[in-house]
Design an enzyme around this catalytic site. Sequence first.
Site: not given
Length: 258
Positions: A18-19, A64, A91, A155, A159, A190, A192
């Site tokens: 992904g990103i 991890d 990330n 989430y 974030k 995005i 992903t």
Amino acid sequence: MSARLESKVALVTGGGAGIGEATAKRFAEEGAIVFVSDINFDAASAVVEAIASSGGQGHALAQDVTDEARWDEVTAEILDRCGALHILVNNAGIALTDNVEETSLADWRTTQAVNGESVFLGTRAAIKVMQASGGSIINISSIEGIVGEPSAPAYNYSKGGVRIFTKSAALHCAAQGYPVRVNSVHPGFILTAMVEQGIAALPDGVREEAHQRIIHEIPLGAMGSPEDIANGCLFLASDESRYMTGSELVIDGGFTCH
């Protein structure tokens, strides 16, 4: 290959897909030596192999990001190999979908550990090794750290925490006189695997409706690519953004304009 990051050493967590993968590759294209860490070592190794095949330099690390001791080991290995760390991209992250009534405490805590605590651990570790030589810390937040989503309370919380923690860390570094900049990146929707899996996890009756709603609410009319976020990270990693710290770089096709 150009050289916007020539002689820089970077660590990208969650770099196996992904990103993170796109960012690691973009950094290598610009001359950085990139350490790609991931809990999936095989995935990180595949990214490093792709970097090498394109003429770049990279190293794979198993990590991890919720393991405090592992952060000390990772930074020590980077310093041993290269003598410095100039760029960290925090990330690594997960997204578990459930509403506030149905989210379990276990899922809530797992989300905070991976998405929030790891950013604290990584930022703290990076400041320790960057405070004399300088560097750029890039914390991947989300537009869902700015706006709410009814199916992602854990989430959103994680974030949003990354967003404000970034400002706190940036102010600390500035107050101490450390030549360390700390900024957050806020991707929109995005394309992903994580986003695709999140949409797929929605109930049958709402999955397609939710997908179409997302597209409709993006003014540019499409989801972004991981490379769009990688290019934003490249700017923050480079000296071109030397006058930015504690800032939020939103890359979302205009979603948060509403």
